[in-house]
Motif scaffolding. Structure first.
Motif, PDB file in Angstrom:
ATOM      1  N   UNK A  85    -103.814  78.841  41.242  1.00 34.69           N
ATOM      2  CA  UNK A  85    -105.037  78.329  40.639  1.00 34.69           C
ATOM      3  C   UNK A  85    -105.598  77.206  41.497  1.00 34.69           C
ATOM      4  N   UNK A  86    -106.917  77.292  41.778  1.00 32.10           N
ATOM      5  CA  UNK A  86    -107.629  76.244  42.506  1.00 32.10           C
ATOM      6  C   UNK A  86    -108.432  75.439  41.474  1.00 32.10           C
ATOM      7  N   UNK A  87    -108.126  74.168  41.333  1.00 35.81           N
ATOM      8  CA  UNK A  87    -108.817  73.317  40.367  1.00 35.81           C
ATOM      9  C   UNK A  87    -109.560  72.214  41.092  1.00 35.81           C
ATOM     10  N   UNK A  88    -110.843  72.071  40.764  1.00 38.53           N
ATOM     11  CA  UNK A  88    -111.618  70.957  41.304  1.00 38.53           C
ATOM     12  C   UNK A  88    -111.931  69.981  40.167  1.00 38.53           C
ATOM     13  N   UNK A  89    -111.582  68.723  40.380  1.00 39.50           N
ATOM     14  CA  UNK A  89    -111.823  67.673  39.401  1.00 39.50           C
ATOM     15  C   UNK A  89    -113.070  66.891  39.837  1.00 39.50           C
ATOM     16  N   UNK A 133    -113.727  60.414  32.333  1.00 41.32           N
ATOM     17  CA  UNK A 133    -114.257  61.708  31.922  1.00 41.32           C
ATOM     18  C   UNK A 133    -114.384  62.607  33.150  1.00 41.32           C
ATOM     19  N   UNK A 134    -113.837  63.831  33.033  1.00 41.03           N
ATOM     20  CA  UNK A 134    -113.802  64.736  34.183  1.00 41.03           C
ATOM     21  C   UNK A 134    -114.304  66.112  33.785  1.00 41.03           C
ATOM     22  N   UNK A 135    -114.997  66.746  34.743  1.00 41.75           N
ATOM     23  CA  UNK A 135    -115.320  68.164  34.650  1.00 41.75           C
ATOM     24  C   UNK A 135    -114.308  68.900  35.519  1.00 41.75           C
ATOM     25  N   UNK A 136    -113.551  69.811  34.918  1.00 41.08           N
ATOM     26  CA  UNK A 136    -112.520  70.555  35.638  1.00 41.08           C
ATOM     27  C   UNK A 136    -112.985  72.004  35.758  1.00 41.08           C
ATOM     28  N   UNK A 137    -113.163  72.472  36.982  1.00 43.48           N
ATOM     29  CA  UNK A 137    -113.547  73.854  37.258  1.00 43.48           C
ATOM     30  C   UNK A 137    -112.383  74.540  37.958  1.00 43.48           C
TER      31      UNK A 137
END
Length: 603
Positions: free
Chosen positions: A281-285, A267-271
């Protein structure tokens, strides 16, 4: 369950204790649930906000990095020797002479030394390729750069910068490392002719260092993609240049946001945020477990605290129930003795409350009964009959019942008074909150606000600024959303009047047209070019994202608010001609009284 209820109902003390315990535990349970849910929400928001700050910082660092490369590329336009070499190549003198190599090699060496992460700098003149790269690597001799996509795209941009995501060097197809690049056409500043293309390759180490500056959360990782979802940077180098594969990709069209997803059983929160400059796009997992752990800690602390409070509430309820029920139990015991004919009892009466008064009354009654019984000695039957009648006349069950109800009602009444005070205070609180400010105001208030604003600015600009306001009194009494005039006037002054060398004038007029109010704000300033005006109009219609360099954020904000509050029928219209001023027409509904607005987040 029935046995428990029956057991509790068998004794007054148990009933009192159960009632008090329930009254204490229920608010604690509700409050604890609220605190837990609010804490969970707060922690989640903190994670998201801190992550977004980190992503925005990375985005700004990358933009600064690429703009630095762009500044390096501009130096090619400023070097006269370089331009002369490219002119010779264009004029037909395409032989790669030592002179040319010396000029171009010296220039490219200087450029390369400006940045440690620059892997190579290449100038393609159409007939020759001049380059300087790390360890003096050679380029592919058969590389047909003129037909490569990036070269064609760069030439089409006519001098604008073309940012290229991660790739293997175009001119070194057999390389085993990745770079990102910028390219731009070199234009002859005298003739406007295309002389060539400069390409600057930078190693991914720079992006990697920027991504590792502050991870914010343990276990999280950063991925950078282009606007098509192609991976530009990832901790797993095998994923670079591949398409980002997630269970959902609908976010690629959004500027920023977050979502929860499950990838590879985790389970991940992707911001994510999007760079306005590069479109990347900058994505932090962030593993959801990281977020949940903090919430679990708070939940455990709340459970322990709730257990302690429940234990204390039971003790308090037990103590209070004894204090309340003991006098009543004593009264019950005394009445039982009196009912059995035993009038010899002694009970200390403490206090002056209702229970004490009742016990005092029973004591007096008992003394009188005892005296009466002593006087009745004629016959046992008559004595017992008289005693029964006396008890029936004096120990009235309804009296006892009503007295106990009076005690209970007094407690309820006392509770209601406190509640009334709380409601009154709350009512006062809401009442004061409602009148802290209105979102709807009369047009007169808007005009007065603008008039004051203009008077203040006139103190600054003096004779350079003139203004007139001509709005019918009928319109002045109508209502509208506040803060819709001042941003337009401010825009007219700072971007219309101020840049002009001559004095300018602001004219504000209002009229009723059909079932609408039209307010026109016109300036005699420098006006707006056709290209820029077209961009502003497209942004107002929602067909194009507003360019923040156009200085039109206030206009778009007013237009969006009017449409949001009153509908798409209303809004702004802009008319302008370069050098001849600008006219902004505000169209709003006729409102004779204030109405609730659809949304209040703009105020």
């Amino acid at each position: 369950m029935r046995r428990i209820v029956k057991w509790i109902g068998a004794r007054l003390q148990r009933k009192t204790m159960a009632a008090l315990t329930a009254m204490m535990i229920l608010p604690l349970a509700i409050l604890g649930t609220f605190i837990y849910l609010y804490s969970y929400w707060t922690i989640e928001r903190d994670y998201i906000n801190n992550s977004k700050k980190y992503l925005n910082q990375v985005s700004q660092n990358i933009e600064h990095n690429i703009k630095s490369l762009e500044m390096i590329s501009i130096l090619a336009f400023m070097d006269e020797d370089v331009i002369n070499v490219l002119r010779m190549d264009r004029s037909g003198n395409s032989e790669n002479t030592p002179y040319k190599q010396n000029i171009m090699g010296s220039f490219l060496t200087k450029l390369k030394e400006l940045r440690n992460d620059v892997n190579g700098i290449y100038i393609f003149s159409g007939s020759n390729v001049y380059y300087k790269s790390k360890q003096d690597e050679t380029i592919d001799s058969d590389y047909d750069y003129k037909n490569d996509f990036w070269y064609k795209e760069t030439v089409n941009l006519k001098g604008a910068t073309y940012v290229i995501g991660t790739h293997i060097p175009f001119q070194k197809k057999h390389s085993n490392y990745y770079v990102y690049s910028i390219a731009r056409s070199i234009i002859d500043y005298q003739t406007g002719n295309h002389l060539g293309v400069i390409l600057i390759d930078a190693l991914l180490d720079g992006i990697s260092n920027m991504a590792e500056v502050e991870k914010v959360f343990d276990g999280s990782w950063l991925v950078i993609t282009d606007n098509q979802g192609k991976i530009i940077f990832s901790p797993d180098r095998k994923e670079i240049t591949k398409s980002l594969e997630l269970s959902r990709n609908d976010f690629l069209n959004d500027v920023s946001g977050y979502f929860f997803t499950k990838e590879k059983e985790e389970e991940l929160l992707v911001n994510y945020v999007t760079s306005e400059y590069t479109g990347w796009k900058m994505l932090q997992f962030i593993p959801s477990e990281t977020v949940y752990n903090a919430s679990r800690t708070i939940g455990l602390a709340l459970i322990l605290l709730a257990g302690l409070l429940i234990f204390l509430s039971v003790l308090i309820s037990f103590y209070v129930s004894i204090k309340i029920s003991k006098p009543i139990i004593d009264i019950n015991s005394i009445l039982q003795r009196i009912g059995e004919g035993n009038f010899d009892w002694d009970l200390k009466i403490k206090g002056n409350d209702e229970v004490s008064q009742l016990m005092l009354g029973i004591k007096k009654m008992s003394i009188r009964l005892k005296a009466l019984l002593k006087r009745v000695t004629t016959a046992r039957l008559k004595q017992k009959e008289a005693e029964l009648k006396f008890l029936q006349s004096q120990i009235n069950p309804h009296f006892l019942h009503n007295t106990l109800n009076s005690i209970q009602m007094m407690a309820i009444i006392n509770g209601q008074v406190d509640m009334a005070h709380m409601i009154d205070d709350l009512g006062k609180f809401y009442k004061s909150g409602i009148f802290q400010g209105n979102d709807m105001v009369k047009i007169r208030e808007e005009v007065d606000h603008v008039r004051l604003y203009l008077k203040i600015l006139q103190m600054r600009y003096g004779d350079k600024l003139k203004w007139t306001i001509n709005i019918n009194e009928v319109i002045m009494e109508l209502y509208t959303a506040k803060f819709i005039l001042q941003p337009i006037v401010e825009n007219a002054i700072y971007h219309g009047i101020e840049p002009n060398l001559y004095p300018g004038e602001i004219r504000i007029e209002g009229k009723l047209k059909d079932d609408c109010v039209e307010i026109c704000i016109e300036d005699s300033g420098v006006g707006i070019s056709e290209d820029k005006l077209e961009g502003i109009l497209l942004s107002l219609s929602g067909e194009k994202q507003l360019d923040t360099q156009m200085n039109s954020i206030g206009i778009k904000n007013v237009n969006d608010r009017i449409k949001l509050y009153f509908g798409n029928r209303y809004g702004l219209s802009i008319f302008s001609q370069k050098g001849k001023g600008t006219r902004v027409l505000i169209k709003i509904p006729v409102l004779h009284r204030p109405v609730p607005l659809a949304n209040k987040y703009f105020f």
